[in-house]
Each structure stands twice: as structure tokens, then as C-alpha cells.
Scaffold this active site. Structure first.
Site, PDB file in Angstrom:
ATOM      1  N   GLY A  18       8.860 -20.590  24.090  1.00  0.00           N
ATOM      2  CA  GLY A  18       9.817 -20.329  22.898  1.00  0.00           C
ATOM      3  C   GLY A  18      10.973 -20.949  21.543  1.00  0.00           C
ATOM      4  N   ALA A  19      11.803 -21.234  21.511  1.00  0.00           N
ATOM      5  CA  ALA A  19      12.339 -21.617  19.933  1.00  0.00           C
ATOM      6  C   ALA A  19      11.036 -22.043  18.932  1.00  0.00           C
ATOM      7  CB  ALA A  19      12.758 -22.347  20.642  1.00  0.00           C
ATOM      8  N   LEU A  20      10.405 -20.803  19.127  1.00  0.00           N
ATOM      9  CA  LEU A  20       9.111 -20.272  18.084  1.00  0.00           C
ATOM     10  C   LEU A  20       9.074 -21.534  17.297  1.00  0.00           C
ATOM     11  CD1 LEU A  20       7.399 -17.316  18.943  1.00  0.00           C
ATOM     12  CD2 LEU A  20       7.764 -19.598  20.149  1.00  0.00           C
ATOM     13  N   HIS A  21       8.568 -22.424  16.403  1.00  0.00           N
ATOM     14  CA  HIS A  21       8.593 -23.000  14.555  1.00  0.00           C
ATOM     15  C   HIS A  21       7.242 -22.024  14.155  1.00  0.00           C
ATOM     16  CE1 HIS A  21       6.765 -26.288  16.400  1.00  0.00           C
ATOM     17  NE2 HIS A  21       7.481 -25.789  17.836  1.00  0.00           N
TER      18      HIS A  21
ATOM     19  N   LYS B   6      -0.101 -31.822  20.151  1.00  0.00           N
ATOM     20  CA  LYS B   6       1.053 -32.088  19.914  1.00  0.00           C
ATOM     21  C   LYS B   6       1.575 -32.682  21.860  1.00  0.00           C
ATOM     22  CE  LYS B   6       5.966 -31.945  19.821  1.00  0.00           C
ATOM     23  NZ  LYS B   6       6.076 -32.139  20.647  1.00  0.00           N
TER      24      LYS B   6
ATOM     25  N   HIS C  30       4.142 -23.343  16.405  1.00  0.00           N
ATOM     26  CA  HIS C  30       3.747 -22.609  17.231  1.00  0.00           C
ATOM     27  C   HIS C  30       3.630 -21.014  16.354  1.00  0.00           C
ATOM     28  CE1 HIS C  30       7.236 -23.915  19.831  1.00  0.00           C
ATOM     29  NE2 HIS C  30       6.125 -23.640  20.906  1.00  0.00           N
TER      30      HIS C  30
END
Ligand code: PAF
Length: 289
Positions: free
Chosen positions: A34-37, A155, A40
Site C-alpha cells: 500500500g501507500a501506493l505511488h 527498486k 506502483h
């Protein structure tokens, strides 16, 4: 532009139900915490490309098993509503966001995945047990989603290498695809942890990418020259507390002293900026000293 919202499944049964409606189709999968950016989103786009119109599943699960006591499990950002919106924009069909109990009924599993010697270097040296946790949850998620293809970011390069090995060595029947790292305009690799950086640290964090680029630029003159250049860059950089800086072959084995010119390698770095641990890596081409 409006986007159809993905189905949100939070239990194994709900996930199985939605996938049962799409029998015989090629299933794509992007596991995340999650905490998608944007990084992603690019993995989702790569997965969509792989499976065409087939069902695309994204999991959102902060996996306690890959965090050691004292690491950032508690402060890891949880932003499910925003994550679902990112998934909707990328045409994801199913967001699987289970609870810890759903993934680990009865606590930590009695049987887990031993990541082998590749997990004892780099990240594994600083974070013992991390890759056992990563591979175990990814194996479980593969078992629940049963994807044909799963996309991971370059990454987390050591993670990608290990997941490829796991899928091959354990005959999991999943094609593992590595997608390129997305960067901010100044070169900082996109990461869910970047949001912990204050404005000064955000500027300092670019040093990781500068260091890797210095290594890649000097690599035609040999590994030692590349490491010297990279260390020189680090000496000029304030606020960066280095954990490791290494150059390996693409499979993470050491570069042999007699590596012929043109050998492909990987430069990998981890450092703390403030209290935030960041990692990055770049491919490079090694010449003779
Ligand atoms: O890269 C991540 O976000 C995690 O390590 C993964 C692969 C989703 C497993 O928890």
C-alpha cells in the site's frame, strides 16, 4: 475521467469468489504494502500489459513478518482509500486487502520459506529474517491469487532476485517480471517511505541516486574506480548515514577479479536519511581497470 472501482476483497473467500468469475483468463498480480505511488502505478501498467484484458489483482498488505522489532511496522503508512483510487485509475480489477489474521490465521506459520544464502548479503545483513518474511508472504499470496504473471519493482532489487529464484526453485508456475524504478525529476527513487522525509532530508536523499550514478559513470574504468567515485560523492553529501554500497553481478554474486570488459553489474546502496532507511540500485557496465 471516471474509472470503474475495483472489487475490494478482504477475505480469502471473497478473493476466490471474484476470481472464480473469470475462469481460464490470464491473471496478473502486483503485491504491495500500500501507500501506493507512481512507481506502483507503473507496476500495474506493466502487469496490465502482460495479461491484456485478463483480471489484474493488487494486494495491499503490510506484512508484519518482514519487519524486525524496532523497524517501522507501526509507522508504515496505511492509506487504503487512496490506494483503491490509484488502482481504479490503473484499471485494476481486484484489490485484495486482507487483515493480518486472514493472512496468518493462528499467528506466524509453522512452515516458512528459507531464502538461502542470497538473503545473507546487502539488505539481509542489516535486516536478518526480512527475506524469510517477504518470501513467505509472497508464496502465500501466490497461493491465494494463483497468478500467471506477477510484477515486482527493480527498486527492491534483492527482493526481485530472490522472488525469481523462489518461483523457479519451488516450481510455483508464476512468471516473475521486474519493472524499472520510477524516479522523481531529481533522481530520487519513488518509495512509500519518501513521505517520512522532511524538506531538508528530501533534498539530502537525492545523494543515493547521485552516488549510484557516479559509480555507473566510472564503472568502465573498473569496480574499484566506480566504488572510489561513489564514495567521493557520498563524502560530499550531508545527512546520509550509509549502510552499504556494493557492486555485484546482476544475480548478486561478487564481480570476479577477471570479469571481462562489458560485464553487466549492479550497484546497490542503502542509507538512512534522518530516521528513514532508503535503498536504491542501478545497472552498470564494468570495464577493465
Ligand atoms: O515490496 C513490497 O512492497 C513487499 O516486500 C511485498 C513484495 C509486497 C511483500 O510484502
Amino acid at each position: 475521467m471516471t474509472h470503474e472501482r475495483p472489487v475490494l476483497a478482504s477475505t480469502r473467500a471473497e478473493l476466490a469468489d471474484v476470481l472464480a468469475k473469470r475462469p481460464g483468463e490470464r491473471v496478473g498480480f502486483v503485491p504491495t504494502m500500500g501507500a501506493l505511488h507512481g512507481g506502483h502505478a507503473s507496476l500495474m501498467a506493466a502487469a496490465r500489459h502482460e495479461v491484456d484484458d485478463g483480471p489484474l489483482v493488487v494486494s495491499v498488505f503490510v506484512n508484519p513478518m518482514q519487519f524486525a522489532p524496532g523497524e517501522d511496522l507501526d509507522r508504515y503508512p496505511r492509506t487504503l482509500d487512496d490506494d483503491v483510487a490509484v488502482c481504479a485509475r490503473e484499471g485494476v480489477d481486484v484489490v485484495f486487502a486482507p487483515s493480518v489474521d486472514e493472512v496468518y490465521p493462528g499467528g506466524e506459520p509453522m512452515v516458512s520459506i528459507d531464502p538461502g544464502p542470497l538473503a545473507e548479503t546487502l539488505e539481509g545483513r542489516t535486516r536478518p529474517g526480512h527475506f524469510r518474511g517477504v518470501l513467505t508472504v509472497v508464496a502465500k499470496l501466490f497461493g491465494l491469487v494463483r497468478p500467471d504473471v506477477a510484477v515486482f519493482g527493480q527498486k527492491d532489487y534483492q527482493q526481485l532476485v530472490l522472488i525469481r529464484r523462489m518461483a523457479a526453485d519451488l516450481c510455483q508456475g508464476v512468471e516473475v517480471v521486474g519493472a524499472p524504478t520510477l524516479r522523481e525529476t531529481d533522481g530520487l527513487a519513488m518509495s512509500s517511505r519518501n513521505r517520512f522525509l522532511d524538506p531538508e532530508q528530501r533534498l539530502q536523499a537525492v545523494a543515493l541516486n547521485r552516488t549510484l550514478r557516479a559509480a555507473a559513470d566510472e564503472a568502465p574504468h573498473g569496480v574499484d574506480a566506480a566504488l572510489d567515485a561513489a564514495r567521493g560523492e557520498l563524502r560530499e553529501s550531508l545527512g546520509v548515514d550509509l549502510d552499504y554500497l556494493e557492486i555485484t553481478l546482476p544475480d548478486l554474486s561478487p564481480v570476479p577479479a577477471d570479469a571481462p570488459p562489458g560485464t553487466e553489474g549492479r550497484a546497490l546502496i542503502a542509507a538512512k536519511v534522518g530516521t528513514t532507511r532508503l535503498i536504491d540500485n542501478l545497472p552498470l557496465t564494468i570495464g577493465r581497470p
